[in-house]
Design a protein around this motif. Structure first.
Motif, PDB file in Angstrom:
ATOM      1  N   THR A  58       0.827  -1.201   0.000  1.00  0.00           N
ATOM      2  CA  THR A  58       0.000   0.000   0.000  1.00  0.00           C
ATOM      3  C   THR A  58       0.865   1.258   0.000  1.00  0.00           C
ATOM      4  O   THR A  58       2.040   1.225   0.375  1.00  0.00           O
ATOM      5  N   ASP A  59       0.260   2.347  -0.399  1.00  0.00           N
ATOM      6  CA  ASP A  59       0.912   3.648  -0.308  1.00  0.00           C
ATOM      7  C   ASP A  59      -0.157   4.709  -0.153  1.00  0.00           C
ATOM      8  O   ASP A  59      -1.312   4.497  -0.558  1.00  0.00           O
ATOM      9  N   TYR A  60       0.246   5.843   0.435  1.00  0.00           N
ATOM     10  CA  TYR A  60      -0.711   6.878   0.779  1.00  0.00           C
ATOM     11  C   TYR A  60      -0.173   8.261   0.439  1.00  0.00           C
ATOM     12  O   TYR A  60       1.035   8.494   0.445  1.00  0.00           O
ATOM     13  N   ALA A  61      -1.090   9.165   0.205  1.00  0.00           N
ATOM     14  CA  ALA A  61      -0.711  10.565   0.114  1.00  0.00           C
ATOM     15  C   ALA A  61      -0.238  11.024   1.492  1.00  0.00           C
ATOM     16  O   ALA A  61      -0.728  10.542   2.517  1.00  0.00           O
ATOM     17  N   ASP A  62       0.715  11.932   1.511  1.00  0.00           N
ATOM     18  CA  ASP A  62       1.247  12.411   2.783  1.00  0.00           C
ATOM     19  C   ASP A  62       0.144  12.980   3.679  1.00  0.00           C
ATOM     20  O   ASP A  62       0.211  12.854   4.903  1.00  0.00           O
ATOM     21  N   SER A  63      -0.856  13.580   3.071  1.00  0.00           N
ATOM     22  CA  SER A  63      -1.910  14.240   3.839  1.00  0.00           C
ATOM     23  C   SER A  63      -2.789  13.268   4.628  1.00  0.00           C
ATOM     24  O   SER A  63      -3.488  13.676   5.562  1.00  0.00           O
ATOM     25  N   VAL A  64      -2.737  11.970   4.274  1.00  0.00           N
ATOM     26  CA  VAL A  64      -3.596  11.004   4.964  1.00  0.00           C
ATOM     27  C   VAL A  64      -2.812   9.905   5.671  1.00  0.00           C
ATOM     28  O   VAL A  64      -3.416   9.053   6.338  1.00  0.00           O
TER      29      VAL A  64
END
Length: 126
Positions: A58-64
């Motif tokens: 998985t990977d995420y936007a920094d904001s979340v």
């Protein structure tokens, strides 16, 4: 043709939680890299989270990061977005996206996906 349908959006107070679900029709779900995007009023659609097909990377936007979690259940043709510690700036229409690939991958760009759901509204009141 695979179709994606989101559900689970709604109105929540800041600090609260919501879980979005995305159901995929068809038999190719397990070969699809999946992602969640969102679009706030007056802004461009942005990447929120992505998950690979079978390795579950998985990977995420920094904001979340640290607040949202993406997961999938290939047996049920479902992908989820668990959202916690919600903020007013998380208010947006959230979209599920998919792309069938022959290799495990996470896709970050909107243009990399060819399948989209209709979107579900998430409103966070402050």
């Amino acid at each position: 043709q695979v179709q994606l349908v989101e559900s689970g959006g709604g109105l929540v107070q800041a600090g609260g939680s919501l879980r979005l679900s995305c159901t995929a029709s068809g038999s190719s779900f397990s070969s699809m890299a999946m992602g969640w995007f969102r679009q706030a009023p007056g802004k461009e659609r942005e990447f929120v989270a992505g998950i690979s097909q079978s390795t579950g990377v998985t990977d995420y936007a920094d904001s979340v990061k640290g607040r949202f979690s993406i997961s999938r259940d290939n047996a049920k043709n479902m992908v989820y977005l668990q959202m916690s510690s919600l903020k007013a700036e998380d208010t947006a229409v959230y979209y599920c996206a998919g792309k069938a690939l022959s290799y495990n991958a996470i896709l970050w760009k909107e243009t990399s996906y060819n399948l989209w759901g209709q979107g579900t509204q998430v409103t966070v009141s402050s």
